[in-house]
Design a protein around this motif. Structure first.
Motif, PDB file in Angstrom:
ATOM      1  N   ASP A 112      -0.852 -15.009 -33.010  1.00 28.10           N
ATOM      2  CA  ASP A 112      -1.318 -14.562 -32.149  1.00 28.10           C
ATOM      3  C   ASP A 112      -2.656 -14.567 -32.982  1.00 28.10           C
ATOM      4  O   ASP A 112      -3.644 -14.087 -32.611  1.00 28.10           O
ATOM      5  CB  ASP A 112      -0.923 -13.131 -31.869  1.00 28.10           C
ATOM      6  CG  ASP A 112       0.559 -12.974 -31.544  1.00 28.10           C
ATOM      7  OD1 ASP A 112       0.388 -13.331 -30.530  1.00 28.10           O
ATOM      8  OD2 ASP A 112       0.738 -12.355 -31.788  1.00 28.10           O
ATOM      9  N   SER A 113      -3.259 -15.336 -33.790  1.00 24.54           N
ATOM     10  CA  SER A 113      -4.060 -16.006 -34.674  1.00 24.54           C
ATOM     11  C   SER A 113      -4.008 -17.164 -34.896  1.00 24.54           C
ATOM     12  O   SER A 113      -3.943 -18.079 -34.905  1.00 24.54           O
ATOM     13  CB  SER A 113      -3.919 -14.632 -35.927  1.00 24.54           C
ATOM     14  OG  SER A 113      -2.885 -15.189 -36.827  1.00 24.54           O
ATOM     15  N   GLU A 114      -6.027 -17.021 -35.398  1.00 25.62           N
ATOM     16  CA  GLU A 114      -6.224 -18.698 -36.006  1.00 25.62           C
ATOM     17  C   GLU A 114      -5.802 -18.938 -37.340  1.00 25.62           C
ATOM     18  O   GLU A 114      -5.527 -18.478 -37.581  1.00 25.62           O
ATOM     19  CB  GLU A 114      -7.669 -19.020 -35.527  1.00 25.62           C
ATOM     20  CG  GLU A 114      -8.036 -18.582 -34.102  1.00 25.62           C
ATOM     21  CD  GLU A 114      -7.580 -19.760 -33.088  1.00 25.62           C
ATOM     22  OE1 GLU A 114      -7.662 -20.814 -33.365  1.00 25.62           O
ATOM     23  OE2 GLU A 114      -6.287 -19.056 -32.043  1.00 25.62           O
ATOM     24  N   VAL A 115      -5.580 -20.427 -37.387  1.00 28.92           N
ATOM     25  CA  VAL A 115      -4.687 -20.397 -38.790  1.00 28.92           C
ATOM     26  C   VAL A 115      -6.338 -21.544 -39.632  1.00 28.92           C
ATOM     27  O   VAL A 115      -6.896 -22.292 -39.316  1.00 28.92           O
ATOM     28  CB  VAL A 115      -3.092 -21.197 -39.078  1.00 28.92           C
ATOM     29  CG1 VAL A 115      -3.227 -22.136 -40.044  1.00 28.92           C
ATOM     30  CG2 VAL A 115      -2.272 -20.721 -38.133  1.00 28.92           C
ATOM     31  N   LEU A 116      -6.605 -20.384 -40.788  1.00 28.72           N
ATOM     32  CA  LEU A 116      -7.683 -20.811 -41.496  1.00 28.72           C
ATOM     33  C   LEU A 116      -6.702 -21.952 -42.640  1.00 28.72           C
ATOM     34  O   LEU A 116      -5.875 -21.401 -43.543  1.00 28.72           O
ATOM     35  CB  LEU A 116      -8.329 -19.888 -41.967  1.00 28.72           C
ATOM     36  CG  LEU A 116      -8.938 -18.949 -41.251  1.00 28.72           C
ATOM     37  CD1 LEU A 116      -9.842 -17.736 -42.000  1.00 28.72           C
ATOM     38  CD2 LEU A 116      -9.951 -19.770 -39.849  1.00 28.72           C
ATOM     39  N   VAL A 117      -7.441 -23.295 -42.925  1.00 32.08           N
ATOM     40  CA  VAL A 117      -7.332 -23.804 -44.076  1.00 32.08           C
ATOM     41  C   VAL A 117      -7.978 -24.473 -44.911  1.00 32.08           C
ATOM     42  O   VAL A 117      -9.185 -24.984 -44.085  1.00 32.08           O
ATOM     43  CB  VAL A 117      -6.472 -25.051 -43.992  1.00 32.08           C
ATOM     44  CG1 VAL A 117      -5.804 -26.197 -45.116  1.00 32.08           C
ATOM     45  CG2 VAL A 117      -4.536 -24.985 -42.888  1.00 32.08           C
ATOM     46  N   ILE A 127      -4.238 -21.244 -47.223  1.00 33.99           N
ATOM     47  CA  ILE A 127      -3.797 -21.102 -45.878  1.00 33.99           C
ATOM     48  C   ILE A 127      -3.895 -19.516 -45.384  1.00 33.99           C
ATOM     49  O   ILE A 127      -3.578 -19.039 -45.829  1.00 33.99           O
ATOM     50  CB  ILE A 127      -2.729 -21.778 -45.327  1.00 33.99           C
ATOM     51  CG1 ILE A 127      -2.576 -22.872 -45.895  1.00 33.99           C
ATOM     52  CG2 ILE A 127      -2.287 -21.243 -43.782  1.00 33.99           C
ATOM     53  CD1 ILE A 127      -0.980 -23.141 -45.485  1.00 33.99           C
ATOM     54  N   GLY A 128      -4.900 -19.922 -44.541  1.00 29.98           N
ATOM     55  CA  GLY A 128      -4.706 -17.908 -43.709  1.00 29.98           C
ATOM     56  C   GLY A 128      -4.697 -17.337 -42.706  1.00 29.98           C
ATOM     57  O   GLY A 128      -4.662 -18.685 -41.088  1.00 29.98           O
ATOM     58  N   GLU A 129      -5.050 -16.907 -42.213  1.00 29.96           N
ATOM     59  CA  GLU A 129      -5.257 -16.068 -40.482  1.00 29.96           C
ATOM     60  C   GLU A 129      -6.163 -15.072 -40.166  1.00 29.96           C
ATOM     61  O   GLU A 129      -7.048 -14.876 -41.359  1.00 29.96           O
ATOM     62  CB  GLU A 129      -3.927 -15.480 -39.943  1.00 29.96           C
ATOM     63  CG  GLU A 129      -3.646 -14.398 -40.283  1.00 29.96           C
ATOM     64  CD  GLU A 129      -2.731 -13.947 -40.117  1.00 29.96           C
ATOM     65  OE1 GLU A 129      -2.086 -14.120 -38.443  1.00 29.96           O
ATOM     66  OE2 GLU A 129      -1.509 -13.007 -40.543  1.00 29.96           O
ATOM     67  N   CYS A 130      -6.849 -15.337 -38.736  1.00 30.03           N
ATOM     68  CA  CYS A 130      -7.811 -14.567 -38.133  1.00 30.03           C
ATOM     69  C   CYS A 130      -7.839 -14.396 -36.673  1.00 30.03           C
ATOM     70  O   CYS A 130      -7.889 -15.569 -36.185  1.00 30.03           O
ATOM     71  CB  CYS A 130     -10.148 -15.223 -38.564  1.00 30.03           C
ATOM     72  SG  CYS A 130     -10.615 -13.904 -38.682  1.00 30.03           S
ATOM     73  N   ALA A 131      -8.276 -13.214 -36.228  1.00 28.87           N
ATOM     74  CA  ALA A 131      -8.373 -13.575 -34.421  1.00 28.87           C
ATOM     75  C   ALA A 131      -8.371 -14.746 -33.764  1.00 28.87           C
ATOM     76  O   ALA A 131     -10.595 -14.401 -34.889  1.00 28.87           O
ATOM     77  CB  ALA A 131      -8.311 -12.279 -34.810  1.00 28.87           C
ATOM     78  N   GLN A 167      -0.720 -17.902 -47.761  1.00 25.90           N
ATOM     79  CA  GLN A 167      -0.029 -18.590 -48.481  1.00 25.90           C
ATOM     80  C   GLN A 167      -1.254 -19.999 -49.257  1.00 25.90           C
ATOM     81  O   GLN A 167      -2.213 -20.387 -48.904  1.00 25.90           O
ATOM     82  CB  GLN A 167       0.212 -19.713 -47.226  1.00 25.90           C
ATOM     83  CG  GLN A 167       1.765 -19.342 -46.790  1.00 25.90           C
ATOM     84  CD  GLN A 167       1.614 -18.403 -45.351  1.00 25.90           C
ATOM     85  OE1 GLN A 167       0.361 -18.634 -44.823  1.00 25.90           O
ATOM     86  NE2 GLN A 167       2.073 -17.405 -44.858  1.00 25.90           N
ATOM     87  N   LEU A 168      -0.057 -20.083 -50.275  1.00 28.04           N
ATOM     88  CA  LEU A 168      -1.039 -21.345 -51.619  1.00 28.04           C
ATOM     89  C   LEU A 168       0.010 -22.773 -51.931  1.00 28.04           C
ATOM     90  O   LEU A 168       1.156 -22.031 -51.929  1.00 28.04           O
ATOM     91  CB  LEU A 168      -1.621 -20.112 -52.057  1.00 28.04           C
ATOM     92  CG  LEU A 168      -2.604 -20.784 -53.339  1.00 28.04           C
ATOM     93  CD1 LEU A 168      -4.357 -20.812 -52.473  1.00 28.04           C
ATOM     94  CD2 LEU A 168      -2.820 -20.073 -54.247  1.00 28.04           C
ATOM     95  N   THR A 169      -0.364 -23.578 -51.606  1.00 21.52           N
ATOM     96  CA  THR A 169       0.447 -24.858 -52.038  1.00 21.52           C
ATOM     97  C   THR A 169      -0.878 -25.209 -53.201  1.00 21.52           C
ATOM     98  O   THR A 169      -1.695 -25.513 -53.336  1.00 21.52           O
ATOM     99  CB  THR A 169       0.728 -25.730 -50.733  1.00 21.52           C
ATOM    100  OG1 THR A 169      -0.554 -26.117 -50.856  1.00 21.52           O
ATOM    101  CG2 THR A 169       1.408 -24.916 -49.672  1.00 21.52           C
ATOM    102  N   VAL A 170       0.356 -25.389 -54.246  1.00 20.58           N
ATOM    103  CA  VAL A 170      -0.224 -25.951 -55.721  1.00 20.58           C
ATOM    104  C   VAL A 170       0.437 -26.916 -56.306  1.00 20.58           C
ATOM    105  O   VAL A 170       0.940 -27.688 -56.449  1.00 20.58           O
ATOM    106  CB  VAL A 170       0.020 -25.408 -56.567  1.00 20.58           C
ATOM    107  CG1 VAL A 170      -0.973 -25.836 -58.577  1.00 20.58           C
ATOM    108  CG2 VAL A 170      -0.680 -23.475 -55.774  1.00 20.58           C
ATOM    109  N   SER A 171      -0.470 -27.855 -56.221  1.00 24.96           N
ATOM    110  CA  SER A 171      -0.597 -29.894 -56.852  1.00 24.96           C
ATOM    111  C   SER A 171      -1.152 -29.770 -58.212  1.00 24.96           C
ATOM    112  O   SER A 171      -2.127 -29.713 -58.380  1.00 24.96           O
ATOM    113  CB  SER A 171      -1.143 -30.600 -55.688  1.00 24.96           C
ATOM    114  OG  SER A 171       0.117 -30.633 -54.508  1.00 24.96           O
ATOM    115  N   VAL A 172      -0.393 -30.427 -59.194  1.00 25.14           N
ATOM    116  CA  VAL A 172      -1.304 -30.689 -60.435  1.00 25.14           C
ATOM    117  C   VAL A 172      -0.610 -32.313 -60.692  1.00 25.14           C
ATOM    118  O   VAL A 172       0.418 -32.480 -60.790  1.00 25.14           O
ATOM    119  CB  VAL A 172      -0.427 -29.459 -60.994  1.00 25.14           C
ATOM    120  CG1 VAL A 172      -0.938 -29.857 -62.952  1.00 25.14           C
ATOM    121  CG2 VAL A 172      -1.255 -28.141 -60.495  1.00 25.14           C
TER     122      VAL A 172
END
Length: 356
Positions: A42-47, A142-146, A89-94
């Motif tokens: 039900d929301s937009e995905v922010l990356v 990654i986040g979300e927002c209406a 959420q968070l992804t981590v590359s090192v």
């Protein structure tokens, strides 16, 4: 210290992510498979993604691994807040050279977890690999927002008020302080080596700069905080910004981005730019113009946003937010009004990672 090669890539990942628990309903499956699985009905995905390179974005001479992990996460979380979103959420590359140990990475992940715990963010994956040139970090948040609540850079309009959270320039002055002490240290080491003074070299092994009275500057540089608290206040007061950014590259640069994308001009007032006492003292000590530091320093990770003029009384109710100017018509330009009422055109002199 444990050599990373003894654990291998998957052994290291298991050790660093052990005990991670998902707290967001959108996180269907996190670490442990080829992909993380997320569901946003039900929301937009922010990356957003940031890459941090040793020697360019950070110097391990004066930032420890835990603070580096914390800062790496916060600068990404801040980008989600800058869109009026909620980080999930968070992804981590090192990438790592052989000088790093398992314990180093545990400290790094400790900082990551602290930042993610503060804002309820799940670490859901990433990658590790080897490097010949030190350390490289790539983090995706990654986040979300209406859909109707997302705030872009292009929504500012004539007569809108320009606001910033917190204070500006402290992170930059913290960096100048650290660089100065680093220079002093290496100068003393060089002199001791030239004289073959073994005793002096032994003493320098425990070199500790005197940072008394400058702790806030170091905190702003080494442990920045994303300003989700400001968004929470605005939502409680029913304030919806018309445009917003976080201040990573300097107030002047960020404000010019908003003006360009919104097709408008601006006027900000030097006397209204929020500057901490330690910042002002440090600038004077280093013979630097404090306003220039506040305009162009960067790494403050405060929120810069515009609101309709009708929200003036609501803005006054916000804690730690300062009204610094207003949006104008494009033809009036992008101007700084000084304390003595002279006007100067703003220039984008902030951080540019691609500049030689």
């Amino acid at each position: 210290m444990t050599d990373i090669a003894k654990l291998g890539e998957f052994g290291l990942i298991r050790r660093l992510t052990e005990g991670l628990k998902n707290r967001n309903e959108a996180t269907v499956y996190g670490v442990g498979d080829d992909c993380a699985v997320m569901h946003y009905p039900d929301s937009e995905v922010l990356v957003t993604t940031d890459m941090l390179m040793e020697g360019v974005h950070f110097d391990l001479t004066y930032i420890d691994m835990q603070h580096l992990g914390y800062k790496s996460a916060m600068v990404n979380i801040s980008d989600i807040f800058a869109m009026n979103g909620t980080p999930r959420q968070l992804t981590v590359s090192v990438a790592l050279s052989k000088r790093f140990t398992v314990e180093d990475m545990e400290q790094f992940y400790s900082g990551l977890r602290m930042a993610c715990d503060k804002w309820g963010v799940d670490i859901v994956g990433g990658d590790t690999t080897s490097s010949y040139t030190g350390m490289a970090i790539s983090i995706t948040c990654i986040g979300e927002c209406a859909k109707d609540e997302i705030v872009y850079r292009n929504g500012a309009r004539d007569t809108d008020l320009i606001c910033v959270s917190g204070d500006l320039g402290a992170a930059y002055m913290g960096l100048q302080l650290l660089e100065r002490e680093k220079s002093v240290y290496y100068q003393q080491v060089d002199e001791a080596r030239k004289k073959n003074d073994k005793r002096a070299l032994e003493q320098l092994a425990n070199f500790q700069p005197d940072f008394a009275g400058k702790e806030y500057l170091l905190q702003r540089q080494l442990k920045p905080e994303a300003r989700g608290d400001i968004l929470q206040q605005m939502r409680q007061l029913n304030i919806r910004p018309t445009a917003m950014m976080d201040i990573s590259d300097g107030l002047s640069s960020e404000l010019m981005h908003i003006c360009k994308q919104s097709g408008c001009g601006c006027r900000i007032y030097e006397k209204n730019i929020p500057i901490d006492y330690q910042t002002a003292v440090m600038a004077e000590e280093m013979n630097m113009n404090v306003t220039t530091c506040a305009l162009n320093g960067g790494e403050d990770y405060e929120l810069l946003f515009t609101v309709p003029i009708g929200d003036h009384e609501k803005i006054e109710q916000l804690d730690d937010v300062k009204l610094i100017g207003h949006i104008t018509k494009k033809e009036l330009g992008q101007m700084l009004v000084t304390r003595d009422n002279n006007e100067f055109e703003l220039k984008a002199q902030g951080w540019n990672p691609l500049k030689e």
